[in-house]
Design a protein around this motif. Sequence first.
Motif, PDB file in Angstrom:
ATOM      1  N   ASP A 151       0.869  -1.185   0.000  1.00 15.72           N
ATOM      2  CA  ASP A 151       0.000   0.000   0.000  1.00 15.72           C
ATOM      3  C   ASP A 151       0.901   1.228   0.000  1.00 15.72           C
ATOM      4  OD1 ASP A 151      -1.643   2.170   0.597  1.00 15.72           O
ATOM      5  OD2 ASP A 151      -3.000   0.952   1.819  1.00 15.72           O
ATOM      6  N   PRO A 152       1.003   1.958  -1.110  1.00 20.30           N
ATOM      7  CA  PRO A 152       1.943   3.087  -1.181  1.00 20.30           C
ATOM      8  C   PRO A 152       1.614   4.220  -0.210  1.00 20.30           C
ATOM      9  CG  PRO A 152       0.528   3.037  -3.128  1.00 20.30           C
ATOM     10  CD  PRO A 152       0.278   1.770  -2.375  1.00 20.30           C
ATOM     11  N   SER A 199       0.369   4.406  -6.790  1.00 20.22           N
ATOM     12  CA  SER A 199      -1.095   4.458  -6.716  1.00 20.22           C
ATOM     13  C   SER A 199      -1.740   4.551  -8.097  1.00 20.22           C
ATOM     14  CB  SER A 199      -1.538   5.664  -5.869  1.00 20.22           C
ATOM     15  OG  SER A 199      -1.045   5.548  -4.554  1.00 20.22           O
ATOM     16  N   SER A 217       1.695  -1.611  -6.431  1.00 24.40           N
ATOM     17  CA  SER A 217       0.642  -1.355  -5.441  1.00 24.40           C
ATOM     18  C   SER A 217      -0.212  -2.603  -5.271  1.00 24.40           C
ATOM     19  CB  SER A 217      -0.223  -0.182  -5.888  1.00 24.40           C
ATOM     20  OG  SER A 217      -0.993  -0.556  -7.017  1.00 24.40           O
TER      21      SER A 217
END
Length: 838
Positions: A570-571, A591, A646
């Motif tokens: 999860d960036p 993202s 991502s």
Amino acid sequence: MIRFAFAQVLAHRLRLALTVVAVMLGVAFVTGSLVLNDTAQKLFDDQFATASAGADVTVRTATAFDSGMGVEVERDPLPAGTLDTVRGVDAVIDAVAVAKGAARLEQGTTDLGSVQLSTWVDEPVGAYPLRGGAAPTSDGEIVIDKNTADALGVRIGDAVTVVGDTRVEARVVGLVGFGDGDGPPVGAVALSTLTTAQSVLGLGDGLSEILVTSELTAGELQPLLTDVLAADVQVATAQDLAAAGAEQAAANLEMLQVVLIAMSVAALIIGAFLIANTFAIVISQRTRELAVIRATGATGKQVLVSVLVEALLVGALASTVGVLLGIVSTYGLRTLAGVFGVSIPSGELVIETRTVIIALTVGVLVTLVSAVGPARRAAAVSPLAAMRSSAAETRGLGRGRLVTGTVLLVAGSAVSALPGLAAGPILLLGAGLVLALVGVVLVAPSALRPLVSLVGAASARTVPGQLAREAALRAPRRTSATVMALAFGLALMSFVSIVGGSVKAATGEQYREVIAADVVIESAGQEMLGGVHAAVYDEVREVPAVGVATRLKYGHWKDGTTTSALTGLDPELITEVAQIRMVDGDIAALSTGGVVVAERVATERELAVGDELPMTFARLGDTILPIVGIIADGPAQALQTDFFVSLDTYGDLFTEDMDASIFVLAADGTSPAELTTALETALEDHPTVQVRDQAAVIAGRTQTVDQIFGLVTVLLAFAMVIAVLGIANTLALSIVERTREIGVLRSVGMSRRSVALMVQAEAVIVSVVAVVTGLLLGVAASVAAIGALSTIAPLGMKVPVAQLGVLAAVVAIAGLLAGIAPAARAAKLPVLEAIAHA
């Protein structure tokens, strides 16, 4: 001369006994590793062939590759109507629908771990024969493999929950095997009705594969089905599936094979020093005898052939015994395979003819090559010079040998340094170290003289010590060969300790610098490509003590001809639990899609932000992702891969939905200890999931390193037995050579105790010089190796001083113990017989 060689072997059989042992142990390593590999591959082939023999072909969705990193890829469901199309082909007798995929078992509130859930298919088409109970015939009934049932304590009649996209309550009605075994070689399996499997896996009416039987052969049926099915559907023969399954199951043996082959080479190199020393001493003792042979008309070539025939006989005998010992030792090597998580099915050993030929050839060649030097020296002595010769070895060394050795040593050292300086391949390091080793062996008689003299000076205060020092200096080739055998073993052990310690230290340091999470949730099994069910993440987020939680997923892809791993993250949240340092771009750019690559990869491939990276995925095939950032190597290594996408992109690329790690930060006002307690309580129903602090995570990361290097150290200890035998053999033979000298010393008043001390002092000198030499060689090789490995990942050198001290002490003590028996024998020599000895 051949009969003469046979007679000499029989006459000197006791002197050559330890040489036989040295060759025997080395050949046993070679034989054992080859037999283990052949046995495992044959048993896997047979097991998968038996399991796949029922269906002629299997129809399934095509993928770019079938498996990677030891894990079979998950496939998309078959297109609607595929089953009807297959059944519509005239040659098809039966087509059995199968739904399969990853699921988990729960018993009450206890998580039993992951299984491969599939549809039950009756034999002979089905691959899983019943071992007990009954087949599942109605919804809510399952069978599991017997190995898994025994490991989990599950019995027929137990109620379990099968968890996938949905949860289904089920009852265990039977136990199954796989082929001739009690379960698949890798993983666990559960079988149910088609509708139950479809419901658990969320397939609806979808199918994973179709098992097809026909009146035609598989080769004839395959093209017929391929012609009528969609392009994205694969028709695989039973033979293809069996080969792929066996290859996947045996893939985990590769590391063990590398270790065993490396140990075989080490044992044979150490043995080569002992062989050369033994023949040199025996030939030196027979100088006058050989002179008589030369004086009666034998040529130098005949003497050379005679000695080589002796070596051939010794090598053949030792290799034969070594092959037999290696075959027996394979039973023990099966246990070693378990250290690497490889379960080899039970069955008879597979002893191929080529295994015997290779092992015998290696043993005989090593013996012959090791005896060439002494044989040439024997052939070069003229009859007259030999008649006048004493048994002493000449001190001088040929200038050609010194020049050649020096050149090889310098060249090898330079080549070994290249990978660290120019990011060259690891193969370059290996080649450089081999060249350097050959150079060291050639110059050792001259290079070690000052060290032997220095160490011997410490014992020269007494008469026995002075005599021991002179004896060691009088025979430089013999002393250096004995020293190098012991030093080479210690150098390898030191190399393993330093490189292993450096890898562990770098891993821990990188992790502590990058990861800021208070705790990490991982599978107890350390599966890189999964292991933590996706539902765990949802449960973790509901715990009040949790402030931030983010998950990591790992997947594999084809990078040209090799398989690489990537990380899904999860960036937005990763920067809260880890110190992400970017060289270019921003991790948040993930993202919008794309991939972030490690700095090392970008440098090697000359990549930059904005470039496109071609990647091949099992489901999608060839794909191109834009590079949106370059991450520093330290954070990349802490997150365990060189490529990052991502979680959303990961979902587009893979069907697998298992987490590898969950990073968790404590909520405000909550201590890490309180967070750990809260998570352990919340996850009590997931015994295969562990809540770990940083120390535990680092220990898990380095567990494989400990296993591999620990195994290498244990095997090297066996190889060191050969080196210790070399000291005992050299001293014992040198006593025979110096029998008259010892008799004279005894006649002028030297006591038995002093004679024993003289021999023991020589063992001390050899052992101390070997320890110093071994440590120097080990450290030098470690510097080169760490330089090469640093081109792959940041790695600093960590010298485990205490561990090296223990190794040095053990080796030194072993060397001293090796001198006890020769010293006692020397002390017991009768004075008059010794003086009269010719």
